[in-house]
Design a protein around this motif. Structure first.
Motif, PDB file in Angstrom:
ATOM      1  N   LEU A 100       0.832  -1.202   0.000  1.00 13.86           N
ATOM      2  CA  LEU A 100       0.000   0.000   0.000  1.00 13.86           C
ATOM      3  C   LEU A 100       0.867   1.254   0.000  1.00 13.86           C
ATOM      4  N   ALA A 101       0.212   2.403  -0.084  1.00 11.81           N
ATOM      5  CA  ALA A 101       0.939   3.671  -0.097  1.00 11.81           C
ATOM      6  C   ALA A 101       0.155   4.725   0.675  1.00 11.81           C
ATOM      7  N   GLY A 102       0.854   5.779   1.093  1.00 16.26           N
ATOM      8  CA  GLY A 102       0.207   6.920   1.727  1.00 16.26           C
ATOM      9  C   GLY A 102      -0.477   6.563   3.039  1.00 16.26           C
ATOM     10  N   ALA A 103      -1.630   7.239   3.284  1.00 21.08           N
ATOM     11  CA  ALA A 103      -2.360   7.037   4.539  1.00 21.08           C
ATOM     12  C   ALA A 103      -2.828   5.600   4.697  1.00 21.08           C
ATOM     13  N   ALA A 108      -2.609   0.624   7.722  1.00 29.12           N
ATOM     14  CA  ALA A 108      -2.415  -0.834   7.704  1.00 29.12           C
ATOM     15  C   ALA A 108      -1.289  -1.252   8.650  1.00 29.12           C
ATOM     16  N   ILE A 109      -0.231  -0.448   8.727  1.00 26.93           N
ATOM     17  CA  ILE A 109       0.875  -0.742   9.647  1.00 26.93           C
ATOM     18  C   ILE A 109       0.385  -0.682  11.090  1.00 26.93           C
ATOM     19  N   ILE A 110      -0.376   0.356  11.402  1.00 27.83           N
ATOM     20  CA  ILE A 110      -0.895   0.516  12.765  1.00 27.83           C
ATOM     21  C   ILE A 110      -1.846  -0.623  13.113  1.00 27.83           C
ATOM     22  N   GLU A 111      -2.724  -0.972  12.194  1.00 30.03           N
ATOM     23  CA  GLU A 111      -3.650  -2.064  12.471  1.00 30.03           C
ATOM     24  C   GLU A 111      -2.903  -3.386  12.631  1.00 30.03           C
ATOM     25  N   ALA A 112      -1.872  -3.596  11.826  1.00 27.67           N
ATOM     26  CA  ALA A 112      -1.077  -4.820  11.953  1.00 27.67           C
ATOM     27  C   ALA A 112      -0.444  -4.917  13.332  1.00 27.67           C
ATOM     28  N   PHE A 113      -0.147  -3.769  13.915  1.00 25.65           N
ATOM     29  CA  PHE A 113       0.461  -3.761  15.247  1.00 25.65           C
ATOM     30  C   PHE A 113      -0.567  -3.970  16.348  1.00 25.65           C
ATOM     31  N   VAL A 114      -1.720  -3.272  16.258  1.00 25.62           N
ATOM     32  CA  VAL A 114      -2.657  -3.281  17.383  1.00 25.62           C
ATOM     33  C   VAL A 114      -3.608  -4.474  17.388  1.00 25.62           C
ATOM     34  N   ARG A 115      -4.013  -4.949  16.207  1.00 25.78           N
ATOM     35  CA  ARG A 115      -5.039  -5.989  16.167  1.00 25.78           C
ATOM     36  C   ARG A 115      -4.626  -7.272  16.904  1.00 25.78           C
ATOM     37  N   PRO A 116      -3.434  -7.828  16.665  1.00 27.44           N
ATOM     38  CA  PRO A 116      -3.091  -9.073  17.371  1.00 27.44           C
ATOM     39  C   PRO A 116      -3.070  -8.908  18.888  1.00 27.44           C
ATOM     40  N   ALA A 117      -2.614  -7.754  19.367  1.00 27.55           N
ATOM     41  CA  ALA A 117      -2.550  -7.533  20.811  1.00 27.55           C
ATOM     42  C   ALA A 117      -3.945  -7.443  21.414  1.00 27.55           C
ATOM     43  N   LEU A 118      -4.847  -6.741  20.745  1.00 25.03           N
ATOM     44  CA  LEU A 118      -6.204  -6.595  21.272  1.00 25.03           C
ATOM     45  C   LEU A 118      -6.985  -7.902  21.170  1.00 25.03           C
ATOM     46  N   GLN A 119      -6.750  -8.660  20.109  1.00 21.66           N
ATOM     47  CA  GLN A 119      -7.440  -9.947  19.971  1.00 21.66           C
ATOM     48  C   GLN A 119      -6.955 -10.944  21.012  1.00 21.66           C
ATOM     49  N   SER A 157      11.286  -2.477  16.177  1.00 17.43           N
ATOM     50  CA  SER A 157      12.180  -1.750  15.267  1.00 17.43           C
ATOM     51  C   SER A 157      11.734  -1.889  13.817  1.00 17.43           C
ATOM     52  N   ALA A 158      11.212  -3.058  13.462  1.00 16.70           N
ATOM     53  CA  ALA A 158      10.717  -3.261  12.095  1.00 16.70           C
ATOM     54  C   ALA A 158       9.520  -2.357  11.818  1.00 16.70           C
ATOM     55  N   PHE A 159       8.639  -2.181  12.792  1.00 20.43           N
ATOM     56  CA  PHE A 159       7.490  -1.289  12.622  1.00 20.43           C
ATOM     57  C   PHE A 159       7.941   0.168  12.539  1.00 20.43           C
ATOM     58  N   ILE A 160       8.882   0.550  13.364  1.00 19.76           N
ATOM     59  CA  ILE A 160       9.395   1.918  13.321  1.00 19.76           C
ATOM     60  C   ILE A 160      10.069   2.191  11.983  1.00 19.76           C
ATOM     61  N   ASP A 161      10.844   1.232  11.482  1.00 20.08           N
ATOM     62  CA  ASP A 161      11.471   1.382  10.159  1.00 20.08           C
ATOM     63  C   ASP A 161      10.417   1.612   9.074  1.00 20.08           C
ATOM     64  N   ALA A 162       9.350   0.822   9.109  1.00 18.49           N
ATOM     65  CA  ALA A 162       8.292   0.931   8.099  1.00 18.49           C
ATOM     66  C   ALA A 162       7.586   2.282   8.197  1.00 18.49           C
ATOM     67  N   LEU A 163       7.324   2.749   9.416  1.00 14.22           N
ATOM     68  CA  LEU A 163       6.667   4.041   9.587  1.00 14.22           C
ATOM     69  C   LEU A 163       7.571   5.189   9.135  1.00 14.22           C
ATOM     70  N   CYS A 164       8.849   5.093   9.423  1.00 14.59           N
ATOM     71  CA  CYS A 164       9.801   6.109   8.937  1.00 14.59           C
ATOM     72  C   CYS A 164       9.810   6.155   7.409  1.00 14.59           C
ATOM     73  N   ASP A 165       9.711   4.991   6.797  1.00 14.68           N
ATOM     74  CA  ASP A 165       9.767   4.909   5.339  1.00 14.68           C
ATOM     75  C   ASP A 165       8.569   5.594   4.690  1.00 14.68           C
ATOM     76  N   CYS A 166       7.388   5.487   5.305  1.00 17.45           N
ATOM     77  CA  CYS A 166       6.210   6.079   4.667  1.00 17.45           C
ATOM     78  C   CYS A 166       5.808   7.420   5.281  1.00 17.45           C
ATOM     79  N   LEU A 167       6.630   7.926   6.200  1.00 19.81           N
ATOM     80  CA  LEU A 167       6.390   9.251   6.782  1.00 19.81           C
ATOM     81  C   LEU A 167       7.675  10.078   6.694  1.00 19.81           C
ATOM     82  N   PRO A 168       8.095  10.418   5.481  1.00 14.28           N
ATOM     83  CA  PRO A 168       9.399  11.084   5.301  1.00 14.28           C
ATOM     84  C   PRO A 168       9.469  12.487   5.909  1.00 14.28           C
TER      85      PRO A 168
END
Length: 236
Positions: A100-103, A108-119, A157-168
């Motif tokens: 995906l791209a943009g917002a 999707a990155i945020i949901e990938a992080f929060v959904r497993p923890a909440l479930q 760190s992998a999530f932070i890397d991905a967020l840095c990549d799409c939030l220049p």
């Protein structure tokens, strides 16, 4: 009895003791883990002796040493077996978000992080683990810090890397701060759901995982997309 049946019976007999021993060891190990998680969540790590663990699990003390080496090793394994499937699911979601791209990618990155923890909280075992983490944080923060670092630092760190990549427009420091606030949101939603349920008169129910995700993901997406708080000091 024909030869084939006789051979099959011999082979079955040959395998049975080894298989039974293996199954018994697995059962003992699992029983120790479940007992330890329950007792640690009820009494804290320091409030449970190895002798008490062995008695509650109906094993001898040597079995705990054999399977886990120490009480600290036992706690580490309790922690790891909850964290490993959660992290695997998070990383699958993170990989899927890369298309995906943009917002949409940020969300999707945020949901990938929060959904497993909440479930995970929805399951009874997950609720016990949440209580265990809360007890450890009040009792032995140094031990909890090590468990969190050992289990989560690499995937975070992998999530932070991905967020840095799409939030220049953000520095890594900006992203780390916002990721820290995301962690706090997830943890408090899991550990203290009764507060918002009470003061919203039941209109907001953190027990409804889909409702939480529907509110939390857009909120955090906008938070991550917001301008940097210190544009002049921006450094990747």
């Amino acid at each position: 009895m024909d030869r084939a049946n006789a051979l099959g019976r011999v082979r079955s007999t040959d395998r049975s003791p080894a298989r039974a021993a293996g199954q018994d060891e697995d059962g003992t190990r699992d029983r120790i883990l479940k007992t330890a998680e329950r007792l640690f969540a009820e009494r804290g790590f320091n409030g449970v002796s190895v002798r008490a663990l062995a008695g509650a699990a109906k094993v001898n003390i040597a079995s705990i040493g054999y399977h886990f080496h120490s009480k600290e090793g036992l706690l580490a394994e309790v922690y790891r077996r909850h964290c490993e499937p959660l992290i695997e699911e998070r990383l699958r979601g993170l990989a899927a978000a890369a298309s995906l791209a943009g917002a949409a990618r940020v969300a999707a990155i945020i949901e990938a992080f929060v959904r497993p923890a909440l479930q995970q909280v929805d399951a009874e075992a997950g609720a016990t683990f949440i209580r265990l983490r809360a007890v450890l944080s009040g009792e032995n923060s140094e031990l909890l810090e090590k468990l969190v670092a050992d289990n989560f630092d690499q995937s975070s760190s992998a999530f932070i890397d991905a967020l840095c990549d799409c939030l220049p427009h953000l520095s890594r420091t900006d992203v780390c701060w916002r990721f820290h606030f995301l962690l706090g949101s997830v943890y408090y939603t899991a550990a203290g759901p009764h507060r918002i349920f009470a003061f919203s008169n039941g209109r907001c129910d953190p027990g409804d995982t889909e409702a939480v995700i529907k509110e939390l993901v857009p909120f955090m997406t906008r938070a991550f997309q917001a301008p940097p708080t210190n544009p002049a000091g921006k450094a990747r």
